[in-house]
Design a protein around this motif. Structure first.
Motif, PDB file in Angstrom:
ATOM      1  N   HIS A 156      31.732  46.850  33.453  1.00 48.63           N
ATOM      2  CA  HIS A 156      31.316  46.526  32.090  1.00 48.63           C
ATOM      3  C   HIS A 156      32.381  45.763  31.307  1.00 48.63           C
ATOM      4  CE1 HIS A 156      27.729  49.088  32.478  1.00 48.63           C
ATOM      5  NE2 HIS A 156      28.513  49.852  33.182  1.00 48.63           N
ATOM      6  N   ASP A 157      33.461  45.330  31.997  1.00 49.88           N
ATOM      7  CA  ASP A 157      34.504  44.594  31.279  1.00 49.88           C
ATOM      8  C   ASP A 157      34.496  43.110  31.624  1.00 49.88           C
ATOM      9  OD1 ASP A 157      35.419  44.601  33.851  1.00 49.88           O
ATOM     10  OD2 ASP A 157      37.279  45.691  33.436  1.00 49.88           O
ATOM     11  N   ASN A 158      33.461  42.656  32.360  1.00 47.64           N
ATOM     12  CA  ASN A 158      33.301  41.246  32.684  1.00 47.64           C
ATOM     13  C   ASN A 158      34.471  40.680  33.485  1.00 47.64           C
ATOM     14  OD1 ASN A 158      30.758  40.857  31.468  1.00 47.64           O
ATOM     15  ND2 ASN A 158      31.725  40.791  29.464  1.00 47.64           N
ATOM     16  N   GLN A 159      35.148  41.517  34.237  1.00 46.91           N
ATOM     17  CA  GLN A 159      36.217  41.064  35.114  1.00 46.91           C
ATOM     18  C   GLN A 159      35.927  41.538  36.536  1.00 46.91           C
ATOM     19  OE1 GLN A 159      38.795  39.073  34.119  1.00 46.91           O
ATOM     20  NE2 GLN A 159      37.777  39.028  32.129  1.00 46.91           N
ATOM     21  N   ALA A 160      36.208  40.666  37.489  1.00 42.88           N
ATOM     22  CA  ALA A 160      36.037  41.054  38.893  1.00 42.88           C
ATOM     23  C   ALA A 160      37.338  41.682  39.378  1.00 42.88           C
ATOM     24  CB  ALA A 160      35.694  39.833  39.736  1.00 42.88           C
ATOM     25  N   HIS A 161      37.254  42.899  39.900  1.00 45.73           N
ATOM     26  CA  HIS A 161      38.435  43.612  40.362  1.00 45.73           C
ATOM     27  C   HIS A 161      38.367  43.815  41.875  1.00 45.73           C
ATOM     28  CE1 HIS A 161      39.518  44.497  36.224  1.00 45.73           C
ATOM     29  NE2 HIS A 161      38.290  44.931  36.016  1.00 45.73           N
ATOM     30  N   PRO A 162      39.518  43.875  42.542  1.00 44.22           N
ATOM     31  CA  PRO A 162      39.511  44.234  43.960  1.00 44.22           C
ATOM     32  C   PRO A 162      38.865  45.602  44.145  1.00 44.22           C
ATOM     33  CG  PRO A 162      41.677  43.429  43.275  1.00 44.22           C
ATOM     34  CD  PRO A 162      40.874  43.625  42.025  1.00 44.22           C
ATOM     35  N   LEU A 177      30.403  34.427  35.150  1.00 43.18           N
ATOM     36  CA  LEU A 177      31.773  34.054  35.458  1.00 43.18           C
ATOM     37  C   LEU A 177      32.465  35.133  36.290  1.00 43.18           C
ATOM     38  CD1 LEU A 177      32.823  32.457  32.055  1.00 43.18           C
ATOM     39  CD2 LEU A 177      32.296  31.288  34.200  1.00 43.18           C
ATOM     40  N   ARG A 178      32.112  36.380  36.030  1.00 43.96           N
ATOM     41  CA  ARG A 178      32.614  37.465  36.883  1.00 43.96           C
ATOM     42  C   ARG A 178      32.086  37.296  38.300  1.00 43.96           C
ATOM     43  NH1 ARG A 178      31.229  43.113  38.010  1.00 43.96           N
ATOM     44  NH2 ARG A 178      29.349  42.955  36.757  1.00 43.96           N
ATOM     45  N   ALA A 179      30.836  36.837  38.424  1.00 47.72           N
ATOM     46  CA  ALA A 179      30.269  36.577  39.742  1.00 47.72           C
ATOM     47  C   ALA A 179      31.032  35.459  40.454  1.00 47.72           C
ATOM     48  CB  ALA A 179      28.787  36.208  39.618  1.00 47.72           C
ATOM     49  N   VAL A 180      31.479  34.453  39.701  1.00 45.38           N
ATOM     50  CA  VAL A 180      32.274  33.378  40.295  1.00 45.38           C
ATOM     51  C   VAL A 180      33.570  33.937  40.883  1.00 45.38           C
ATOM     52  CG1 VAL A 180      33.619  31.295  39.776  1.00 45.38           C
ATOM     53  CG2 VAL A 180      31.322  31.565  38.828  1.00 45.38           C
ATOM     54  N   GLU A 181      34.246  34.801  40.135  1.00 43.31           N
ATOM     55  CA  GLU A 181      35.494  35.393  40.622  1.00 43.31           C
ATOM     56  C   GLU A 181      35.256  36.243  41.866  1.00 43.31           C
ATOM     57  OE1 GLU A 181      38.152  35.803  36.589  1.00 43.31           O
ATOM     58  OE2 GLU A 181      36.850  37.479  37.131  1.00 43.31           O
ATOM     59  N   ARG A 206      38.775  28.356  40.744  1.00 45.09           N
ATOM     60  CA  ARG A 206      40.025  27.807  41.272  1.00 45.09           C
ATOM     61  C   ARG A 206      41.218  28.674  40.868  1.00 45.09           C
ATOM     62  NH1 ARG A 206      39.225  22.929  43.548  1.00 45.09           N
ATOM     63  NH2 ARG A 206      37.406  21.696  42.865  1.00 45.09           N
ATOM     64  N   ARG A 207      41.182  29.194  39.657  1.00 43.91           N
ATOM     65  CA  ARG A 207      42.273  30.066  39.209  1.00 43.91           C
ATOM     66  C   ARG A 207      42.286  31.366  40.012  1.00 43.91           C
ATOM     67  NH1 ARG A 207      41.336  29.810  34.084  1.00 43.91           N
ATOM     68  NH2 ARG A 207      40.171  31.760  33.841  1.00 43.91           N
ATOM     69  N   ARG A 208      41.114  31.869  40.340  1.00 42.52           N
ATOM     70  CA  ARG A 208      41.028  33.127  41.097  1.00 42.52           C
ATOM     71  C   ARG A 208      41.520  32.953  42.529  1.00 42.52           C
ATOM     72  NH1 ARG A 208      39.750  38.559  39.725  1.00 42.52           N
ATOM     73  NH2 ARG A 208      39.100  39.608  41.634  1.00 42.52           N
ATOM     74  N   GLN A 209      41.077  31.877  43.191  1.00 46.74           N
ATOM     75  CA  GLN A 209      41.445  31.629  44.584  1.00 46.74           C
ATOM     76  C   GLN A 209      41.777  30.143  44.742  1.00 46.74           C
ATOM     77  OE1 GLN A 209      42.007  33.646  47.015  1.00 46.74           O
ATOM     78  NE2 GLN A 209      41.161  35.580  46.252  1.00 46.74           N
ATOM     79  N   PRO A 210      43.020  29.748  44.484  1.00 48.12           N
ATOM     80  CA  PRO A 210      43.389  28.333  44.540  1.00 48.12           C
ATOM     81  C   PRO A 210      43.133  27.682  45.905  1.00 48.12           C
ATOM     82  CG  PRO A 210      45.107  29.619  43.451  1.00 48.12           C
ATOM     83  CD  PRO A 210      44.145  30.603  44.035  1.00 48.12           C
ATOM     84  N   GLY A 211      43.113  28.470  46.958  1.00 43.50           N
ATOM     85  CA  GLY A 211      42.943  27.903  48.285  1.00 43.50           C
ATOM     86  C   GLY A 211      41.499  27.664  48.697  1.00 43.50           C
TER      87      GLY A 211
END
Length: 290
Positions: A142-148, A16-20, A74-79
């Motif tokens: 290691h926090d399972n979140q995709a960051h800029p 899911l992090r990869a999806v973001e 979709r939540r990460r990039q609605p466009g």
């Protein structure tokens, strides 16, 4: 035809992090996002459950997985346009097949098996070794979140034949899209058993090999696009070690993997294999045709 960014999903948090991460990449490139879940469940369960009016539990799980991934994208990039696909196939084969019509394939570094992040999953290795487009494996968080990008830097490992290489082009494009500098690293080593009487290494052998590394960097970036800042760096070290050290201060590490026509074994190379397993940031493996 506009090619999408393909993401292999399996319901795990790393996927899911990869999806973001891929949604951000798709937004940068103006591309669509194609979420792929592949499993062999249908081959084994389909025949036995054909007369059951309810869906097989595996099919229900697969639909839940892609629905969750779709919502995350979709939540990460609605466009960004998001599509989902289920395949009754082994994930490595499905993703390699998908790579034929993709800008890139993005994967998490480990899946639902719970294998430690230091030991990359066999699916990621297989896809990176055989894909027809760049494969990006998300390592380093290691926090399972995709960051800029926190470091504002793309690192490229410059290989033996850098002029016009696909890895160089990909790294340049990524740096331009993100508006960050590109650090090009070329490692060099003096021979372990050099004979001091050899005409090529008498005098200043270290300088000779370092100069060859400098020339390789110059060849790789003979024509630098406007607006791109390239930092060229030579390092006396094993290539893998130099790139792993550089990955600690990078948002993306780019390496090439040479493909040999007619060769059906693992076409990854020791350097790409090593950084995929141990890098501190996402790794892009870019196929190079030998």
């Amino acid at each position: 035809m506009d090619l999408p960014i393909v993401v292999g999903v399996d319901g795990s948090e790393p996927s899911l992090r990869a999806v973001e991460w891929a949604a951000d990449e798709a937004a940068l490139r103006g591309a669509g996002l194609r979420l792929v879940y592949a499993s062999l469940w249908e081959r084994y369960e389909g025949g036995f459950l054909a007369h059951d009016v309810s869906k097989p539990s595996e099919e229900t799980m697969a639909e839940d997985i892609v629905d969750t991934a779709e919502r995350r994208g979709r939540r990460r990039q609605p466009g960004v346009q998001v599509t989902t696909f289920l395949f009754p196939d082994a994930p490595e084969y499905a993703l390699v097949r998908e790579s034929q019509t993709a800008l890139a394939v993005v994967m998490g570094c480990r899946g639902r098996s719970g294998v430690t992040e230091a030991l990359l999953g066999s699916v990621s290795v297989m896809v990176a070794a055989h894909a027809h487009c760049p494969v990006i494996v998300l390592r380093g968080s290691h926090d399972n979140q995709a960051h800029p990008g926190a470091h504002g830097r793309i690192v490229l490992g410059v290989g033996e034949k850098p002029a016009g290489s696909a890895a160089v082009r990909f790294a340049i494009e990524e740096a331009l899209l993100r508006g960050v500098p590109l650090e090009a690293v070329r490692a060099w080593r003096r021979p372990a058993h050099a004979t001091t009487g050899h005409p090529l290494i008498t005098g200043e052998p270290a300088h000779l090999y370092e100069q060859q590394a400098v020339e390789a960097l110059e060849e790789a970036f003979r024509d630098v696009p406007d607006g791109l800042r390239v930092q060229r760096r030579t390092v006396e070290a094993r290539t893998r070690d130099a790139l792993l050290a550089a990955s600690r201060e990078a948002d993306l590490l780019v390496v090439g993997a040479r493909r040999r026509h007619g060769h059906f074994g693992l076409q990854l190379g020791r350097v790409a294999h090593g950084v995929l397993h141990h890098a501190a940031c996402p790794v892009a493996v870019v196929p190079e045709t030998a």
